[in-house]
Design a protein around this motif. Structure first.
Motif, mmCIF file in Angstrom:
data_model
loop_
_atom_site.group_PDB
_atom_site.id
_atom_site.type_symbol
_atom_site.label_atom_id
_atom_site.label_comp_id
_atom_site.label_asym_id
_atom_site.label_seq_id
_atom_site.Cartn_x
_atom_site.Cartn_y
_atom_site.Cartn_z
ATOM 1 N N SER A 48 0.632 -1.346 -0.041
ATOM 2 C CA SER A 48 0.064 0.035 -0.092
ATOM 3 C C SER A 48 0.922 1.190 -0.142
ATOM 4 N N PRO A 79 -10.753 -5.079 1.700
ATOM 5 C CA PRO A 79 -9.846 -5.590 2.564
ATOM 6 C C PRO A 79 -10.229 -5.693 3.887
ATOM 7 N N GLY A 83 -9.248 -9.266 5.809
ATOM 8 C CA GLY A 83 -8.362 -9.411 6.954
ATOM 9 C C GLY A 83 -8.962 -9.967 7.993
ATOM 10 N N TRP A 101 -6.797 -1.270 11.549
ATOM 11 C CA TRP A 101 -7.611 -0.672 10.404
ATOM 12 C C TRP A 101 -6.657 0.144 9.530
ATOM 13 N N ASN A 103 -5.693 -2.156 6.844
ATOM 14 C CA ASN A 103 -4.995 -3.250 5.947
ATOM 15 C C ASN A 103 -3.866 -3.953 6.477
ATOM 16 N N ASP A 104 -3.807 -3.859 8.003
ATOM 17 C CA ASP A 104 -2.605 -4.911 8.498
ATOM 18 C C ASP A 104 -3.255 -5.679 9.524
ATOM 19 N N GLY A 114 0.118 -7.737 5.228
ATOM 20 C CA GLY A 114 -0.697 -6.550 4.677
ATOM 21 C C GLY A 114 -1.538 -6.956 3.469
ATOM 22 N N LEU A 115 -2.590 -6.423 3.206
ATOM 23 C CA LEU A 115 -3.584 -6.599 2.273
ATOM 24 C C LEU A 115 -3.649 -5.388 1.266
ATOM 25 N N LEU A 116 -3.691 -5.914 -0.019
ATOM 26 C CA LEU A 116 -4.045 -4.787 -1.260
ATOM 27 C C LEU A 116 -5.071 -5.306 -2.217
ATOM 28 N N CYS A 117 -6.216 -4.569 -2.222
ATOM 29 C CA CYS A 117 -7.144 -5.252 -3.090
ATOM 30 C C CYS A 117 -7.358 -4.213 -4.091
ATOM 31 N N CYS A 130 -7.608 -9.549 -4.884
ATOM 32 C CA CYS A 130 -7.317 -9.256 -3.182
ATOM 33 C C CYS A 130 -6.073 -9.925 -2.889
ATOM 34 N N GLN A 240 -9.096 6.682 4.583
ATOM 35 C CA GLN A 240 -8.137 5.784 4.408
ATOM 36 C C GLN A 240 -6.825 5.781 5.174
#
Ligand code: BTN
Length: 251
Positions: A48, A79, A83, A101, A103-104, A114-117, A130, A240
Motif C-alpha cells: 500500500s 480489505p 483481513g 484498521w 489493511n494490517d 498486509g493486504l492490497l485489493c 485481493c 483511508q
C-alpha cells in the motif's frame, strides 16, 4: 506453475513471480472465477501507499484471489473482510492475530501481513484482485536489515510454524464464503466481528491532515468501513490509512 482445476476455488501455485496481483491482472481473461494464485517468492510485489512487498524464496507467502464479477460498491470494505477471513483462519491454526484498521494484521504487536485489493470496473461490476502478503519465517534480523522495525513473522513472533498448504485452502474457502456474505448483506454483517479484533479502536492516534498532526482516539468502525475518530474538534470519519499514524508503531 501447477494447477488444480477440479472445482472452485481454483489454485495456481507459482514457483516465482513479480507480483501475484499483477499475475492475475496479466492473465485475467484466462482465470476462472474464483482463482487463488500464490507463491513463496515474490520479486516486485506491491504494497500500500506505493511501497514494495518482496518475499525472499521460502520466507513468506504472497497470495491473491480474483473474483471475476464483483460489484464495485464492495471495494472499500473488501480489505477489511479479507483481513477478518485471514484472522479467523489463523486463529484456527493457533495464531490469535489482531487487525489494525484498515489493511494490517498484527501478531504480538508486529505487522505480520498486509493486504492490497485492486479492482477494474466496467460500470457497476468488474473484477477485483485481493492480495495478502504473509510473513512466515523471517527473523527479527531480516526485518532490521530491511529497516522494517514494525514488522514480524509468525516464526519471529511465536517460534512456531504455520502449515501453509493447509492454511491456503482454509483461508480461500473462508474468504470466498465471506465475500459472498459481503455481496449479499453488506459490511454491517461483519461489523461486530471486525471491531472485536480491531486494535485501532480505543487507541490514541495521530491523524495527518496535509502534514498537520491532529490527536484523536479511534472510536468505532462505520458500516461503510470508515474509522470514526474523536478529536478535540469533534467526530471525524477517516477514509483511508494514509491519514493515520498509530502511536504504538509508525510505518
Ligand atoms: C501493505 O503494504 O501492507 C500491503 C501489502 C500487500 C502485499 C501483497 S503480497 C500478494 C499481493 N501481490 C502484490 O504485489 N501485493 C499483494
Amino acid at each position: 506453475m501447477s494447477r488444480n482445476t477440479a472445482s472452485a476455488p481454483y489454485f495456481v501455485e507459482l514457483k516465482e513471480t513479480s507480483s501475484t496481483n499483477q499475475y492475475i491482472k496479466d492473465h485475467i481473461e484466462n482465470l476462472k472465477d474464483v482463482t487463488v494464485v500464490y507463491t513463496d517468492c515474490q520479486t516486485a510485489g506491491r504494497g500500500s501507499k506505493g511501497r514494495s512487498w518482496m518475499i525472499e524464496p521460502g520466507k513468506g507467502l504472497a497470495l491473491s484471489v480474483v473474483f471475476q464479477d464483483a460489484p464495485a460498491r464492495i471495494l472499500p470494505t473488501l480489505p477489511l473482510v479479507m483481513g477478518l477471513s485471514a484472522a479467523i483462519t489463523l486463529k484456527k491454526n493457533g495464531f490469535d492475530v489482531s487487525l489494525k484498521w484498515p489493511n494490517d494484521i498484527l501478531l504480538g504487536g508486529k505487522k505480520i501481513a498486509g493486504l492490497l485489493c485492486e479492482g477494474e470496473w466496467k460500470g457497476e461490476r468488474g473484477f477485483v484482485v485481493c492480495g495478502i502478503g504473509l510473513n512466515l519465517l523471517q527473523s527479527a534480523e531480516d526485518f532490521q536489515r530491511s529497516q522494517l522495525c514494525y514488522a514480524g513473522s509468525i516464526l519471529s513472533q511465536t517460534g512456531k510454524h504455520l502449515d501453509v498448504d493447509c492454511w491456503i485452502k482454509e483461508f480461500a474457502n473462508q474468504f470466498w464464503k465471506d465475500y459472498r456474505l459481503l455481496c449479499q448483506k453488506g459490511f454491517s454483517h461483519f461489523l461486530s466481528a471486525y471491531s472485536e479484533k480491531c486494535v485501532t479502536l480505543g487507541k490514541e492516534l495521530i491523524l495527518l491532515d496535509h502534514s498537520k498532526k491532529i490527536l484523536a482516539k479511534g472510536e468505532a468502525i462505520a458500516s461503510d468501513g470508515r474509522l470514526i475518530c474523536q478529536t478535540e474538534k469533534g467526530t471525524l470519519l477517516i477514509h483511508q490509512a494514509d491519514t493515520l499514524i498509530q502511536n504504538n508503531y509508525e510505518e
